[in-house]
Scaffold this motif. Sequence first.
Motif, PDB file in Angstrom:
ATOM      1  N   GLU A  34      28.992 -29.185  40.963  1.00 36.98           N
ATOM      2  CA  GLU A  34      28.694 -28.254  39.861  1.00 36.98           C
ATOM      3  C   GLU A  34      29.602 -28.557  38.666  1.00 36.98           C
ATOM      4  O   GLU A  34      29.164 -28.601  37.524  1.00 36.98           O
ATOM      5  N   ARG A  35      30.871 -28.821  38.965  1.00 33.04           N
ATOM      6  CA  ARG A  35      31.830 -29.158  37.903  1.00 33.04           C
ATOM      7  C   ARG A  35      31.455 -30.479  37.227  1.00 33.04           C
ATOM      8  O   ARG A  35      31.660 -30.664  36.029  1.00 33.04           O
ATOM      9  N   GLN A  36      30.864 -31.390  37.992  1.00 28.93           N
ATOM     10  CA  GLN A  36      30.510 -32.720  37.459  1.00 28.93           C
ATOM     11  C   GLN A  36      29.019 -32.836  37.147  1.00 28.93           C
ATOM     12  O   GLN A  36      28.502 -33.942  36.977  1.00 28.93           O
ATOM     13  N   LYS A  37      28.348 -31.689  37.052  1.00 30.41           N
ATOM     14  CA  LYS A  37      26.877 -31.697  36.928  1.00 30.41           C
ATOM     15  C   LYS A  37      26.381 -32.559  35.757  1.00 30.41           C
ATOM     16  O   LYS A  37      25.421 -33.320  35.903  1.00 30.41           O
ATOM     17  N   LEU A  45      20.171 -39.012  42.392  1.00 30.67           N
ATOM     18  CA  LEU A  45      20.945 -38.462  43.505  1.00 30.67           C
ATOM     19  C   LEU A  45      20.128 -38.491  44.795  1.00 30.67           C
ATOM     20  O   LEU A  45      18.925 -38.198  44.788  1.00 30.67           O
ATOM     21  N   LEU A  46      20.792 -38.854  45.865  1.00 29.14           N
ATOM     22  CA  LEU A  46      20.178 -38.717  47.173  1.00 29.14           C
ATOM     23  C   LEU A  46      21.233 -38.193  48.136  1.00 29.14           C
ATOM     24  O   LEU A  46      22.421 -38.224  47.826  1.00 29.14           O
ATOM     25  N   ALA A  47      20.782 -37.672  49.271  1.00 34.05           N
ATOM     26  CA  ALA A  47      21.717 -36.970  50.146  1.00 34.05           C
ATOM     27  C   ALA A  47      21.150 -36.872  51.551  1.00 34.05           C
ATOM     28  O   ALA A  47      19.940 -37.052  51.762  1.00 34.05           O
ATOM     29  N   THR A  48      22.017 -36.544  52.506  1.00 26.58           N
ATOM     30  CA  THR A  48      21.523 -36.157  53.825  1.00 26.58           C
ATOM     31  C   THR A  48      20.879 -34.767  53.709  1.00 26.58           C
ATOM     32  O   THR A  48      21.096 -34.040  52.734  1.00 26.58           O
ATOM     33  N   GLY A  49      20.115 -34.390  54.738  1.00 24.36           N
ATOM     34  CA  GLY A  49      19.216 -33.238  54.652  1.00 24.36           C
ATOM     35  C   GLY A  49      19.788 -31.927  54.159  1.00 24.36           C
ATOM     36  O   GLY A  49      19.339 -31.372  53.143  1.00 24.36           O
ATOM     37  N   THR A  50      20.787 -31.410  54.863  1.00 22.91           N
ATOM     38  CA  THR A  50      21.308 -30.099  54.486  1.00 22.91           C
ATOM     39  C   THR A  50      22.077 -30.174  53.179  1.00 22.91           C
ATOM     40  O   THR A  50      21.934 -29.309  52.299  1.00 22.91           O
ATOM     41  N   ARG A  58      21.959 -25.554  44.195  1.00 22.64           N
ATOM     42  CA  ARG A  58      23.109 -25.231  43.340  1.00 22.64           C
ATOM     43  C   ARG A  58      22.978 -25.846  41.944  1.00 22.64           C
ATOM     44  O   ARG A  58      23.260 -25.202  40.936  1.00 22.64           O
ATOM     45  N   LEU A  59      22.513 -27.105  41.880  1.00 23.80           N
ATOM     46  CA  LEU A  59      22.518 -27.828  40.597  1.00 23.80           C
ATOM     47  C   LEU A  59      21.199 -27.721  39.856  1.00 23.80           C
ATOM     48  O   LEU A  59      21.151 -27.902  38.632  1.00 23.80           O
ATOM     49  N   GLY A  60      20.104 -27.506  40.598  1.00 20.13           N
ATOM     50  CA  GLY A  60      18.782 -27.546  39.975  1.00 20.13           C
ATOM     51  C   GLY A  60      18.387 -28.950  39.547  1.00 20.13           C
ATOM     52  O   GLY A  60      17.466 -29.122  38.741  1.00 20.13           O
ATOM     53  N   LEU A  61      19.061 -29.962  40.073  1.00 22.44           N
ATOM     54  CA  LEU A  61      18.720 -31.355  39.754  1.00 22.44           C
ATOM     55  C   LEU A  61      17.886 -31.921  40.908  1.00 22.44           C
ATOM     56  O   LEU A  61      18.014 -31.471  42.042  1.00 22.44           O
TER      57      LEU A  61
END
Length: 154
Positions: A34-37, A45-50, A58-61
């Motif tokens: 959020e601080r680095q949004k 951006l990609l990520a693991t599931g959770t 949180r980011l809406g991105l």
Amino acid sequence: MIGISFTQASMAARKRIALVAHDHCKTFLLDWAERQKDKLAEHDLLATGTTGQLLHKRLGLPVESMISGPLGGDQQLGARIAEQRVDMLVFFWDPFEPQPHDPDIKALLRVAAVWNIPVACNECSADYLLSSPLMEQAHSYRIPDYPAYLSGRR
Ligand SMILES: O=C(CO)COP(=O)(O)O
């Protein structure tokens, strides 16, 4: 590394950043993100599931989410790194708790080292990465020379 030769690859200005956090570290990652949004919004951006679900909320991105880590998400990200489809890994792994999928975690960190992508394992190193001038520019970096490796495997 014996038997491996290397070559140069180009990393684009727009990075593909994989974000992962273990459960007790998720708040740290979400607060950091959020601080680095504004900076993160300039990249894919990609990520693991959770982690991905929480980050998107949180980011809406947009965040491309893999399967949850314990169900294979670390391995999916590792495969993407080997395919040179991930440029950077921010992985807040938990130094205090054993994880049932520890072999997958080790494999993800290993393949990130093999393919020479930047890795941050905590908030401070993640800040250092995002503040690098290389974040905003294309640059070349060293990777294993796979065609040369293959031609030596006779
Ligand atoms: O376990 C993880 C990484 O090893 C993270 O997985 P989740 O993002 O699905 O919680």
